[in-house]
Write a protein that holds these residues in place. Structure first.
Motif, PDB file in Angstrom:
ATOM      1  N   LYS A   1     -10.180   1.406  -0.712  1.00  0.00           N
ATOM      2  CA  LYS A   1     -10.444   1.372  -2.369  1.00  0.00           C
ATOM      3  C   LYS A   1      -9.192   1.829  -3.029  1.00  0.00           C
ATOM      4  N   LEU A   2      -7.926   2.197  -2.338  1.00  0.00           N
ATOM      5  CA  LEU A   2      -6.924   2.403  -2.671  1.00  0.00           C
ATOM      6  C   LEU A   2      -5.784   1.956  -2.939  1.00  0.00           C
ATOM      7  N   GLU A   3      -6.137   0.419  -1.979  1.00  0.00           N
ATOM      8  CA  GLU A   3      -6.111  -0.528  -1.924  1.00  0.00           C
ATOM      9  C   GLU A   3      -5.549  -1.723  -2.939  1.00  0.00           C
ATOM     10  N   ALA A   4      -7.324  -1.185  -3.535  1.00  0.00           N
ATOM     11  CA  ALA A   4      -6.824  -2.601  -4.252  1.00  0.00           C
ATOM     12  C   ALA A   4      -6.979  -1.944  -5.887  1.00  0.00           C
ATOM     13  N   ALA A   5      -6.384  -0.344  -6.236  1.00  0.00           N
ATOM     14  CA  ALA A   5      -6.125   0.028  -6.930  1.00  0.00           C
ATOM     15  C   ALA A   5      -4.889  -0.770  -7.258  1.00  0.00           C
ATOM     16  N   LYS A   6      -4.385  -0.578  -8.516  1.00  0.00           N
ATOM     17  CA  LYS A   6      -3.364  -0.168  -9.426  1.00  0.00           C
ATOM     18  C   LYS A   6      -2.912   0.583 -10.693  1.00  0.00           C
ATOM     19  N   ASP A   7      -1.620   0.340 -10.981  1.00  0.00           N
ATOM     20  CA  ASP A   7      -0.686   1.102 -12.365  1.00  0.00           C
ATOM     21  C   ASP A   7      -1.546   2.486 -12.523  1.00  0.00           C
ATOM     22  N   THR A   8      -2.595   3.074 -13.349  1.00  0.00           N
ATOM     23  CA  THR A   8      -2.914   4.785 -13.628  1.00  0.00           C
ATOM     24  C   THR A   8      -4.022   5.047 -12.767  1.00  0.00           C
ATOM     25  N   GLU A   9      -5.276   3.814 -12.265  1.00  0.00           N
ATOM     26  CA  GLU A   9      -5.663   4.070 -11.526  1.00  0.00           C
ATOM     27  C   GLU A   9      -5.197   3.721 -10.240  1.00  0.00           C
TER      28      GLU A   9
END
Length: 227
Positions: free
Chosen positions: A162-170
């Protein structure tokens, strides 16, 4: 999942299973104060050595050490290694300037600490991994969720995906939330070492972990209030 993603996740099964399984042993050592996990009988109490030793990188592991000192190093190494993996994910994903600054702080502090703890274990004649002290453990079949990591604060494979798939503010929000939990696990482990360990150098590093990571937890919480 890409080859890179699979490579990132594969080591986690062993690390999460290892830290979870050995945590129970740590509590037993804390209660008994005279653990003999690797089957060796020590001369007095739970001390494994009464001779000052010097690690490979010149860090002096002065005085006696006990099983709690050994376990602290063996568990904190993979714990720190996962924090570095989380920090690496921030490259190209993090947007917040303060998150990026904290990532740099984590990398600067924890990579040298890993090397230091490995050198202690070598100078003590102990394996770098608790897995080698517990060869009967089955590390390949565990698929623990987030809660399975117990008090260590280790992230699960799903958390890391999940962390790897997130970007920017997320990403920034998720990173801060996960790192707070991860740091709190390290603080708990370090406080256990302060209470139950015997080696003065290891206890000093534990005190540093408590101080530095408590300060970082406070900063991460302030970031979450802001973003």
């Amino acid at each position: 999942m890409s080859t890179h993603n699979s490579a990132l996740c594969r080591p986690l099964r062993r690390r999460i299973a290892l830290v979870s399984a050995v945590a129970a042993s740590g509590m037993l050592l804390a209660a008994c104060g005279s653990g003999d996990m690797d089957g060796m009988k020590h001369g007095s109490g739970n001390s494994a050595s009464a001779t000052p030793t010097r690690s490979a990188d010149g860090n002096r592991a002065a005085g006696t050490f006990n099983d709690a000192d050994v376990m602290f190093a063996q568990l904190m190494i993979p714990h720190h290694e996962q924090a570095l993996e989380m920090a690496e994910l921030a490259d190209g994903r993090a947007a917040d300037r303060q998150i990026k600054s904290l990532v740099a702080d984590i990398e600067k502090a924890q990579d040298p600490e890993i090397r230091t703890m490995k050198s202690w274990l070598k100078s003590w004649g102990k394996p770098a991994s608790a897995e080698q002290d517990m060869p009967g453990m089955d590390h390949g079949s565990s698929d623990m969720g987030h809660g399975g990591a117990g008090m260590s604060g280790m992230m699960s494979e799903e958390d890391m995906r999940k962390l790897e798939a997130a970007k920017d503010t997320e990403f920034d929000r998720m990173f801060a939330q996960m790192m707070i939990e991860h740091h709190e696990g390290a603080i708990t482990m370090a406080k256990d070492e302060q209470k139950n360990g015997r080696n003065t150098t290891a206890k000093k590093l534990a005190a540093d972990v408590v101080e530095s990571q408590s300060a970082e937890v406070h900063k991460f919480k302030k970031i979450l209030d802001r973003i």
